[in-house]
Structure formats: C-alpha cells, structure tokens
Design an enzyme around this catalytic site. Structure first.
Site, PDB file in Angstrom:
ATOM      1  N   HIS A 215       0.853  -1.193   0.000  1.00  0.00           N
ATOM      2  CA  HIS A 215       0.000   0.000   0.000  1.00  0.00           C
ATOM      3  C   HIS A 215       0.890   1.245   0.000  1.00  0.00           C
ATOM      4  O   HIS A 215       2.050   1.199   0.437  1.00  0.00           O
ATOM      5  CB  HIS A 215      -0.889   0.018   1.233  1.00  0.00           C
ATOM      6  CG  HIS A 215      -1.964  -1.022   1.212  1.00  0.00           C
ATOM      7  ND1 HIS A 215      -3.046  -0.975   2.061  1.00  0.00           N
ATOM      8  CD2 HIS A 215      -2.124  -2.139   0.465  1.00  0.00           C
ATOM      9  CE1 HIS A 215      -3.834  -2.007   1.825  1.00  0.00           C
ATOM     10  NE2 HIS A 215      -3.290  -2.741   0.864  1.00  0.00           N
TER      11      HIS A 215
ATOM     12  N   CYS B 198      -6.107   1.833   5.984  1.00  0.00           N
ATOM     13  CA  CYS B 198      -6.716   0.572   6.417  1.00  0.00           C
ATOM     14  C   CYS B 198      -6.086   0.141   7.736  1.00  0.00           C
ATOM     15  O   CYS B 198      -5.167   0.787   8.253  1.00  0.00           O
ATOM     16  CB  CYS B 198      -6.499  -0.501   5.346  1.00  0.00           C
ATOM     17  SG  CYS B 198      -4.774  -1.044   5.204  1.00  0.00           S
TER      18      CYS B 198
ATOM     19  N   CYS C 257      -2.196  -0.483   7.518  1.00  0.00           N
ATOM     20  CA  CYS C 257      -1.408   0.743   7.434  1.00  0.00           C
ATOM     21  C   CYS C 257      -1.485   1.552   8.729  1.00  0.00           C
ATOM     22  O   CYS C 257      -0.484   2.125   9.163  1.00  0.00           O
ATOM     23  CB  CYS C 257      -1.871   1.572   6.239  1.00  0.00           C
ATOM     24  SG  CYS C 257      -1.532   0.750   4.662  1.00  0.00           S
TER      25      CYS C 257
ATOM     26  N   GLU D  88       0.972   3.799   1.884  1.00  0.00           N
ATOM     27  CA  GLU D  88       1.488   4.163   3.202  1.00  0.00           C
ATOM     28  C   GLU D  88       2.681   3.307   3.600  1.00  0.00           C
ATOM     29  O   GLU D  88       3.664   3.813   4.149  1.00  0.00           O
ATOM     30  CB  GLU D  88       0.384   4.012   4.271  1.00  0.00           C
ATOM     31  CG  GLU D  88      -0.832   4.861   4.030  1.00  0.00           C
ATOM     32  CD  GLU D  88      -1.954   4.149   3.289  1.00  0.00           C
ATOM     33  OE1 GLU D  88      -3.131   4.403   3.619  1.00  0.00           O
ATOM     34  OE2 GLU D  88      -1.670   3.323   2.386  1.00  0.00           O
TER      35      GLU D  88
END
Length: 169
Positions: A58, A88, A91, A60
C-alpha cells in the site's frame, strides 16, 4: 487550523495526489502518500499491490519504508504522513508502530477506514502511541479520483462481459 497549516496540508496532499495519479497510470487503485519531516518531504509511496503481487504494498507502507531509510531509523518520531485515502487497519497499525506523529488524510473510507470511519485503530486505548489525525484535506478531490477510477473499472468489467456474451452467440 491556521491558514498556513491549511496551505501546507494542501501542498503536501497535492503531491500525494500526484503519486495517486501515477499509481492509477500503472493500473493500481489511486492512492498516494508522502512523509514529511521538518517541513520537507523525505519519502513517497503509491499503491503497488497489483504490479508487485504484494498485498502489503500500500502507498502508506511504501512511504513508511522509504522514510525509515531516509532517517536511518525505524522510529519516525516527529513526522507527518499525508495520504489521499483514510488508512486501512494494516497501514494504521504500521503507523502506530513507526510512531508517526501526525496523519493527514484526504477521503474517508467508510468500508475499511481505520482512522474512525469503519473503526479507529489510532484511538484504541490499548495502543501505546497516539497519532494526531486530521481528515478531510482536499477530500472532494481525493474522493473524486477514487470514484472515477472505480467507475472506469466497473465499466471495463461490464464491457468485457458484453463482449464475451457476443462472442459466445
């Protein structure tokens, strides 16, 4: 929030949006992130799970990894992360472990957002680090980018099904 803070938030969020657009150009969900330390961007990330066959890639996580390298430390004290979409659970947990000082995000994620929309990892009393959160920075623009992406994706899936039906006839 002062006008200077808002301008800084918007400046850094626009860079995250540029990274989200890059992710989209690669066929990824358009999410971008930057990590700021002492007023300067020290790390960037964009979604890469599809192209990298990595469910943890992701935006992040990519930005956190780059920031750790930039600061030569896995603790990212006194940093701020700007991300176009509310993080999410994965993260959010990584940000807590990294000791990010502030999270600034654009669009809320009502289905999987872990900064208060679907759940609140950051505010959970068992967390040993508290992250200051500001949501909704350029939220309409960030949300529009995501909505347009998923609208195009749904249209492409529908067109493929129509084509398959026509070929079968």
């Amino acid at each position: 929030m002062t006008e200077d803070e808002l301008n800084n938030h918007e400046q850094f969020m626009r860079r995250a949006m540029d990274l989200a657009a890059h992710a989209e150009s690669l066929g990824e969900v358009p999410v971008g992130a930057v990590v700021v330390y002492q007023g300067e961007i020290i790390a960037e990330g964009w979604n890469r799970p599809i192209t990298g066959n990595d469910p943890t890639a992701h935006a992040e996580i990519m930005a956190l990894q780059a920031a750790g390298q930039a600061l030569d430390n896995y603790r990212l004290l006194d940093t701020q992360m700007y991300v176009t979409l509310e993080p999410c659970v994965m993260c959010a947990g990584a940000m807590v472990h990294a000791r990010i000082g502030k999270l600034i995000y654009g669009a809320s994620d009502l289905k999987t957002g872990a900064a208060g929309s679907a759940m609140d990892i950051f505010g959970h009393p068992a967390m040993n680090h508290q992250v200051e959160i500001t949501g909704g920075v350029l939220d309409e623009e960030c949300g529009a980018m995501l909505s347009a992406f998923f609208k195009k994706r749904r249209a492409a899936i529908k067109a493929k099904k129509v084509e398959q039906r026509q070929q079968a006839e």
